[in-house]
Design a protein around this motif. Structure first.
Motif, PDB file in Angstrom:
ATOM      1  N   GLY A  13     -12.734   2.978   0.369  1.00 54.07           N
ATOM      2  CA  GLY A  13     -12.060   2.771   1.639  1.00 54.07           C
ATOM      3  C   GLY A  13     -10.664   3.367   1.662  1.00 54.07           C
ATOM      4  N   ILE A  14      -9.966   3.152   2.764  1.00 47.50           N
ATOM      5  CA  ILE A  14      -8.609   3.671   2.924  1.00 47.50           C
ATOM      6  C   ILE A  14      -7.585   2.665   2.418  1.00 47.50           C
ATOM      7  CG2 ILE A  14      -6.908   4.465   4.595  1.00 47.50           C
ATOM      8  CD1 ILE A  14      -9.221   5.376   6.359  1.00 47.50           C
TER       9      ILE A  14
ATOM     10  N   VAL B 152       0.843  -1.192   0.000  1.00 48.51           N
ATOM     11  CA  VAL B 152       0.000   0.000   0.000  1.00 48.51           C
ATOM     12  C   VAL B 152       0.879   1.243   0.000  1.00 48.51           C
ATOM     13  CG1 VAL B 152      -1.841   1.259   1.189  1.00 48.51           C
ATOM     14  CG2 VAL B 152      -1.777  -1.248   1.278  1.00 48.51           C
ATOM     15  N   GLU B 153       0.555   2.184  -0.846  1.00 44.95           N
ATOM     16  CA  GLU B 153       1.286   3.452  -0.912  1.00 44.95           C
ATOM     17  C   GLU B 153       0.298   4.585  -1.141  1.00 44.95           C
ATOM     18  OE1 GLU B 153       3.373   5.697  -0.094  1.00 44.95           O
ATOM     19  OE2 GLU B 153       5.095   4.568  -0.884  1.00 44.95           O
ATOM     20  N   GLU B 154       0.517   5.721  -0.455  1.00 38.52           N
ATOM     21  CA  GLU B 154      -0.346   6.864  -0.680  1.00 38.52           C
ATOM     22  C   GLU B 154       0.163   7.676  -1.865  1.00 38.52           C
ATOM     23  OE1 GLU B 154      -0.478   9.401   2.696  1.00 38.52           O
ATOM     24  OE2 GLU B 154       1.629   9.994   2.581  1.00 38.52           O
ATOM     25  N   CYS B 155      -0.765   8.362  -2.486  1.00 41.52           N
ATOM     26  CA  CYS B 155      -0.447   9.080  -3.715  1.00 41.52           C
ATOM     27  C   CYS B 155      -1.168  10.422  -3.701  1.00 41.52           C
ATOM     28  CB  CYS B 155      -0.891   8.234  -4.911  1.00 41.52           C
ATOM     29  SG  CYS B 155      -0.547   8.944  -6.521  1.00 41.52           S
TER      30      CYS B 155
ATOM     31  N   MET C 139      -5.568  13.174  -1.580  1.00 41.47           N
ATOM     32  CA  MET C 139      -4.728  12.000  -1.369  1.00 41.47           C
ATOM     33  C   MET C 139      -5.529  10.725  -1.675  1.00 41.47           C
ATOM     34  SD  MET C 139      -1.969  13.540  -0.504  1.00 41.47           S
ATOM     35  CE  MET C 139      -0.954  12.128  -0.050  1.00 41.47           C
ATOM     36  N   MET C 140      -4.804   9.755  -2.215  1.00 40.66           N
ATOM     37  CA  MET C 140      -5.426   8.476  -2.561  1.00 40.66           C
ATOM     38  C   MET C 140      -4.406   7.365  -2.324  1.00 40.66           C
ATOM     39  SD  MET C 140      -6.649   7.165  -6.328  1.00 40.66           S
ATOM     40  CE  MET C 140      -4.937   6.923  -6.843  1.00 40.66           C
ATOM     41  N   ASN C 141      -4.855   6.262  -1.781  1.00 43.94           N
ATOM     42  CA  ASN C 141      -3.974   5.118  -1.583  1.00 43.94           C
ATOM     43  C   ASN C 141      -4.094   4.135  -2.744  1.00 43.94           C
ATOM     44  OD1 ASN C 141      -3.080   6.120   0.829  1.00 43.94           O
ATOM     45  ND2 ASN C 141      -4.321   4.767   2.109  1.00 43.94           N
ATOM     46  N   LEU C 142      -2.967   3.553  -3.101  1.00 46.05           N
ATOM     47  CA  LEU C 142      -2.929   2.432  -4.040  1.00 46.05           C
ATOM     48  C   LEU C 142      -2.682   1.163  -3.240  1.00 46.05           C
ATOM     49  CD1 LEU C 142      -0.679   3.979  -6.850  1.00 46.05           C
ATOM     50  CD2 LEU C 142      -3.149   3.606  -6.959  1.00 46.05           C
ATOM     51  N   SER C 143      -3.586   0.203  -3.328  1.00 49.60           N
ATOM     52  CA  SER C 143      -3.449  -1.081  -2.638  1.00 49.60           C
ATOM     53  C   SER C 143      -3.281  -2.159  -3.705  1.00 49.60           C
ATOM     54  CB  SER C 143      -4.672  -1.378  -1.777  1.00 49.60           C
ATOM     55  OG  SER C 143      -4.851  -0.400  -0.780  1.00 49.60           O
ATOM     56  N   CYS C 144      -2.076  -2.660  -3.845  1.00 44.11           N
ATOM     57  CA  CYS C 144      -1.761  -3.589  -4.942  1.00 44.11           C
ATOM     58  C   CYS C 144      -1.318  -4.928  -4.380  1.00 44.11           C
ATOM     59  CB  CYS C 144      -0.665  -3.003  -5.833  1.00 44.11           C
ATOM     60  SG  CYS C 144      -1.046  -1.356  -6.458  1.00 44.11           S
ATOM     61  N   SER C 145      -1.863  -6.015  -4.927  1.00 43.38           N
ATOM     62  CA  SER C 145      -1.500  -7.367  -4.493  1.00 43.38           C
ATOM     63  C   SER C 145      -0.679  -8.057  -5.573  1.00 43.38           C
ATOM     64  CB  SER C 145      -2.753  -8.193  -4.185  1.00 43.38           C
ATOM     65  OG  SER C 145      -3.461  -7.653  -3.094  1.00 43.38           O
TER      66      SER C 145
ATOM     67  N   ARG D  83     -10.363   5.362  -2.360  1.00 39.83           N
ATOM     68  CA  ARG D  83     -11.052   6.623  -2.610  1.00 39.83           C
ATOM     69  C   ARG D  83     -10.125   7.818  -2.384  1.00 39.83           C
ATOM     70  NH1 ARG D  83     -13.536   5.461   2.585  1.00 39.83           N
ATOM     71  NH2 ARG D  83     -12.942   7.042   4.130  1.00 39.83           N
ATOM     72  N   ILE D  84     -10.435   8.910  -3.065  1.00 40.08           N
ATOM     73  CA  ILE D  84      -9.682  10.158  -2.924  1.00 40.08           C
ATOM     74  C   ILE D  84     -10.250  10.941  -1.734  1.00 40.08           C
ATOM     75  CG2 ILE D  84      -9.088  12.345  -4.028  1.00 40.08           C
ATOM     76  CD1 ILE D  84      -9.292  10.927  -6.711  1.00 40.08           C
TER      77      ILE D  84
END
Length: 438
Positions: free
Chosen positions: A364-365, A237-240, A400-406, A383-384
């Motif tokens: 979600g976050i 997870v990283e914020e953007c 701000m928006m998080n990227l959640s990548c698997s 979500r932004i």
């Protein structure tokens, strides 16, 4: 009368059997030519089976959730003229006249003869209801002859249960698509109310409902189970900061309003993935774990996880690397509409090499998305949210928006996953880079 058997047709591509997901008729119903009889599913594509003839349903060839082999009996009709069952003969005018004469010869109750007391008690409420009910005009079709109503299997099933012919229901959805609320409006116009279950706010409730896992829900369950069983997932997870990206998106939509497709965040994410996988080709791949082979793809066939009424589907944007922002937006909308209407083809639902998943404003976050097997990576968009961020010693509001990548840990190392997500982040935070070729 004669018997006409409708068998499960061969819908192509080597399919040996399908799953029966909905009946639109029942024994005793009269059907017309081209009327939809049932919905069947293969992979994630739902197919409507129409009737080639008019007739009366005498029996159904299976239950919802059952697997029906191609060529097996699907439904049996009673038809006028010649059927398609060996030994059946068409009804001749003479035979028809004999049947009519026999029916007329049967004793009929006299209008002056009083009915038994028990029958009178049963008929009285019906008679009172008929007297109280206002006269109704015959409904008029809301569409041209030959135009089939557009509705989801759930809407069709509810209409069937309520005895509503969809041909007479006005659809308020896109392209005249009939929604659940349209059925309520139709019932209200006919002086009827859809059955509801009243309950007090604090009343004890003990009911249970057994819901068969069939159709698309079964496919989703099998797919998710297979993905989690086979793939050792890990999520990064990283914020953007998408403040500049959102400002650009708004300006582009204002500039091209009414002339080009409206841009959402997805086309920008898609372009960022296309550029990022050039440096991280191991992310745009499919893993055959039985054969022990990872196939890296030069083409980016981007899966777009789409929520539909029956469940999650993943239509595929073929060759995403060839699309600019607007053609990407147009194609994503077209694919999503096809999936939600149940019209997506097998080609549109297969062959993805990497997938995007997003719940939009409900994102979600943080999420932990499940990889679309046999892919090795999935990019999740949260979500932004406007949050306070420290910039050059000052607290400022930023989008701000998080990227959640698997990722599949058998194929992708944690370091490379982090670098891949950081590459996407850099492109989104400096959106001009999306348009600069290396």
């Amino acid at each position: 009368m004669a018997t006409y058997i409708i068998k499960m047709p061969d819908i192509g591509e080597g399919i040996a059997q399908v799953e029966l997901v909905a009946w639109h008729v029942k024994p005793g119903d009269t059907v017309t030519e081209d009327q939809v009889l049932a919905d069947v599913m293969t992979d994630k594509a739902t197919v409507e089976i129409p009737s080639p003839v008019a007739g009366k349903v005498t029996s159904l060839g299976g239950e919802v959730g059952q697997q029906i082999p191609v060529g097996a009996e699907l439904i049996r009709l009673e038809v006028e003229g010649a059927g398609n069952v060996k030994g059946d003969a068409p009804v001749t005018p003479h035979a028809a006249q004999q049947a009519a004469t026999k029916a007329a010869a049967q004793p009929q109750p006299s209008a002056a003869q009083p009915a038994p007391a028990a029958e009178r008690r049963q008929e009285e409420p019906v008679a009172l209801a008929r007297e109280a009910a206002p006269p109704r005009r015959a409904p008029e079709p809301t569409r041209a002859p030959g135009d089939k109503p557009i509705a989801s299997p759930a809407v069709r099933r509810r209409a069937w249960e309520l005895g509503i012919e969809l041909q007479y229901v006005h659809g308020s959805g896109p392209a005249g698509r009939i929604r659940q609320e349209d059925l309520d409006v139709y019932l209200a116009s006919r002086g009827q109310v859809a059955p509801t279950r009243a309950s007090a706010a604090y009343a004890q409730r003990d009911e249970e409902e057994a819901i068969p896992v069939i159709g698309l829900r079964r496919k989703i369950a099998q797919k998710m189970q297979e993905s989690k069983r086979r793939i050792p997932h890990f999520t990064y997870v990283e914020e953007c900061d998408v403040t500049e990206l959102e400002a650009l998106r708004v300006k582009l939509n204002e500039r091209h309003a009414g002339q080009r497709a409206k841009l959402t965040l997805l086309p920008f994410i898609a372009r960022a993935i296309v550029l990022a996988v050039r440096d991280f080709p191991q992310m745009n791949a499919r893993y055959d774990d039985e054969g022990g082979v990872v196939t890296r793809s030069g083409a980016v066939h981007l899966g777009i996880a789409t929520q539909t009424e029956p469940g999650l589907m993943v239509p595929v944007l073929q060759h995403a690397e060839t699309h600019d922002l607007w053609s990407c937006a147009t194609e994503i909308t077209r694919l999503a509409d096809a999936a939600r209407s149940g019209k997506a083809s097998r080609e549109q639902l297969g062959g993805s090499t990497i997938t995007i998943t997003s719940l939009g404003p409900l994102g979600g976050i943080v999420t932990t998305p499940v990889i679309n097997h046999p892919e090795v990576a999935i990019v999740g968009i949260n979500r932004i949210v406007e949050r306070p961020v420290i910039r050059q010693g000052a607290v400022v509001a930023r989008q701000m928006m998080n990227l959640s990548c698997s990722f599949d840990h058998r194929v992708v190392d944690g370091l490379h996953a982090a670098q891949f997500v950081q590459a996407i982040r850099a492109l989104l935070e400096t959106p001009a880079l999306l348009f600069v070729e290396p």
